[in-house]
Design a protein around this motif. Structure first.
Motif, PDB file in Angstrom:
ATOM      1  N   ALA A  15       0.856  -1.183   0.000  1.00  0.00           N
ATOM      2  CA  ALA A  15       0.000   0.000   0.000  1.00  0.00           C
ATOM      3  C   ALA A  15       0.894   1.236   0.000  1.00  0.00           C
ATOM      4  O   ALA A  15       1.903   1.274   0.705  1.00  0.00           O
ATOM      5  N   ILE A  16       0.528   2.231  -0.794  1.00  0.00           N
ATOM      6  CA  ILE A  16       1.229   3.516  -0.805  1.00  0.00           C
ATOM      7  C   ILE A  16       0.273   4.541  -0.202  1.00  0.00           C
ATOM      8  O   ILE A  16      -0.819   4.757  -0.731  1.00  0.00           O
ATOM      9  N   ILE A  17       0.681   5.121   0.913  1.00  0.00           N
ATOM     10  CA  ILE A  17      -0.177   6.061   1.626  1.00  0.00           C
ATOM     11  C   ILE A  17       0.454   7.448   1.610  1.00  0.00           C
ATOM     12  O   ILE A  17       1.559   7.641   2.125  1.00  0.00           O
ATOM     13  N   THR A  18      -0.239   8.403   1.011  1.00  0.00           N
ATOM     14  CA  THR A  18       0.210   9.795   1.071  1.00  0.00           C
ATOM     15  C   THR A  18      -0.446  10.432   2.293  1.00  0.00           C
ATOM     16  O   THR A  18      -1.559  10.080   2.668  1.00  0.00           O
ATOM     17  N   GLY A  19       0.255  11.335   2.920  1.00  0.00           N
ATOM     18  CA  GLY A  19      -0.248  11.938   4.147  1.00  0.00           C
ATOM     19  C   GLY A  19      -0.133  10.998   5.333  1.00  0.00           C
ATOM     20  O   GLY A  19      -0.872  11.116   6.309  1.00  0.00           O
ATOM     21  N   ALA A  20       0.809  10.061   5.261  1.00  0.00           N
ATOM     22  CA  ALA A  20       0.960   9.048   6.305  1.00  0.00           C
ATOM     23  C   ALA A  20       1.431   9.626   7.631  1.00  0.00           C
ATOM     24  O   ALA A  20       1.336   8.958   8.663  1.00  0.00           O
ATOM     25  N   GLY A  21       1.922  10.846   7.642  1.00  0.00           N
ATOM     26  CA  GLY A  21       2.351  11.469   8.877  1.00  0.00           C
ATOM     27  C   GLY A  21       1.219  12.122   9.642  1.00  0.00           C
ATOM     28  O   GLY A  21       1.365  12.470  10.811  1.00  0.00           O
ATOM     29  N   GLY A  22       0.069  12.272   9.009  1.00  0.00           N
ATOM     30  CA  GLY A  22      -1.087  12.877   9.666  1.00  0.00           C
ATOM     31  C   GLY A  22      -1.871  11.850  10.473  1.00  0.00           C
ATOM     32  O   GLY A  22      -1.572  10.654  10.450  1.00  0.00           O
ATOM     33  N   SER A  23      -2.895  12.311  11.153  1.00  0.00           N
ATOM     34  CA  SER A  23      -3.648  11.405  12.019  1.00  0.00           C
ATOM     35  C   SER A  23      -4.429  10.362  11.224  1.00  0.00           C
ATOM     36  O   SER A  23      -4.398   9.171  11.566  1.00  0.00           O
ATOM     37  N   ILE A  24      -5.100  10.753  10.170  1.00  0.00           N
ATOM     38  CA  ILE A  24      -5.877   9.791   9.383  1.00  0.00           C
ATOM     39  C   ILE A  24      -4.943   8.892   8.574  1.00  0.00           C
ATOM     40  O   ILE A  24      -5.093   7.666   8.585  1.00  0.00           O
ATOM     41  N   GLY A  25      -3.990   9.484   7.873  1.00  0.00           N
ATOM     42  CA  GLY A  25      -3.044   8.696   7.081  1.00  0.00           C
ATOM     43  C   GLY A  25      -2.229   7.751   7.936  1.00  0.00           C
ATOM     44  O   GLY A  25      -1.951   6.614   7.548  1.00  0.00           O
ATOM     45  N   GLY A  26      -1.845   8.197   9.122  1.00  0.00           N
ATOM     46  CA  GLY A  26      -1.088   7.348  10.036  1.00  0.00           C
ATOM     47  C   GLY A  26      -1.918   6.167  10.517  1.00  0.00           C
ATOM     48  O   GLY A  26      -1.436   5.038  10.565  1.00  0.00           O
ATOM     49  N   ALA A  27      -3.173   6.432  10.841  1.00  0.00           N
ATOM     50  CA  ALA A  27      -4.054   5.360  11.301  1.00  0.00           C
ATOM     51  C   ALA A  27      -4.303   4.335  10.197  1.00  0.00           C
ATOM     52  O   ALA A  27      -4.285   3.128  10.442  1.00  0.00           O
ATOM     53  N   ILE A  28      -4.521   4.818   8.977  1.00  0.00           N
ATOM     54  CA  ILE A  28      -4.732   3.913   7.849  1.00  0.00           C
ATOM     55  C   ILE A  28      -3.477   3.093   7.593  1.00  0.00           C
ATOM     56  O   ILE A  28      -3.551   1.879   7.354  1.00  0.00           O
TER      57      ILE A  28
END
Length: 64
Positions: A15-28
């Protein structure tokens, strides 16, 4: 956890997650890692995305 979320086992998937440092992106990112996916984390804030990757690896997941 898959039975609770309805997600399929994600072993051998990436999986490639953009915004992974934020709360939603991190949780996903963490959820996908728990389901067995390798997670490529991206964010404009290197410090927060590094924290997400560290959290993934600390629970035995594979995050980059």
């Amino acid at each position: 956890m898959g039975a609770q979320t309805g997600m399929k086992n994600l072993a051998n998937r990436t999986a490639i997650i953009t915004g992974a440092g934020g709360s939603i992106g991190g949780a996903i990112s963490k959820l996908l890692a728990e389901e067995g996916a390798r997670v490529a984390c991206a964010d404009v804030d290197a410090t927060t995305v590094e924290a997400t990757v560290k959290a993934i690896t600390e629970v035995g997941g594979e995050g980059i």
